[in-house]
Enzyme design. Sequence first.
Site, short mmCIF file in Angstrom:
data_model
loop_
_atom_site.label_atom_id
_atom_site.label_comp_id
_atom_site.label_asym_id
_atom_site.label_seq_id
_atom_site.Cartn_x
_atom_site.Cartn_y
_atom_site.Cartn_z
N MET A 231 0.83 -1.18 0.00
CA MET A 231 0.00 0.00 0.00
C MET A 231 0.87 1.24 0.00
O MET A 231 1.09 1.85 1.03
CB MET A 231 -0.91 0.01 1.22
N PRO A 232 1.41 1.63 -1.13
CA PRO A 232 2.27 2.80 -1.17
C PRO A 232 1.52 4.09 -0.83
O PRO A 232 0.42 4.33 -1.32
CB PRO A 232 2.76 2.84 -2.62
N HIS A 233 2.16 4.89 0.00
CA HIS A 233 1.68 6.24 0.28
C HIS A 233 2.83 7.19 -0.05
O HIS A 233 3.93 7.04 0.46
CB HIS A 233 1.28 6.41 1.74
N SER B 17 -1.95 6.06 -2.36
CA SER B 17 -2.42 7.37 -1.90
C SER B 17 -1.29 8.38 -2.07
O SER B 17 -0.11 8.04 -1.97
CB SER B 17 -2.90 7.31 -0.45
#
Length: 76
Positions: free
Chosen positions: A1-3, A41
């Site tokens: 889940m890259p932010h 995100s």
Amino acid sequence: MPHIDIKCFPRDLNDEQKSALAADIAEVITRHLNSKDRSISVALNEVAEAEWKAQVWDREISPKMDELIKKPGYSM
């Protein structure tokens, strides 16, 4: 889940420009990290030039210089 958390000097981007920036970044992350678009995100935090050293350089860049995968071409 890259932010992805982008910090930059104020740029006065409108919502369309911000959306285009986020879409371009998400495309690169999808390609290089094999992530799904829905898991990415992106935040855009504008920092006044006068506050850059205290808020960004001293806290996030300088202490983590060895961890950066792209180092800045400037120093403070």
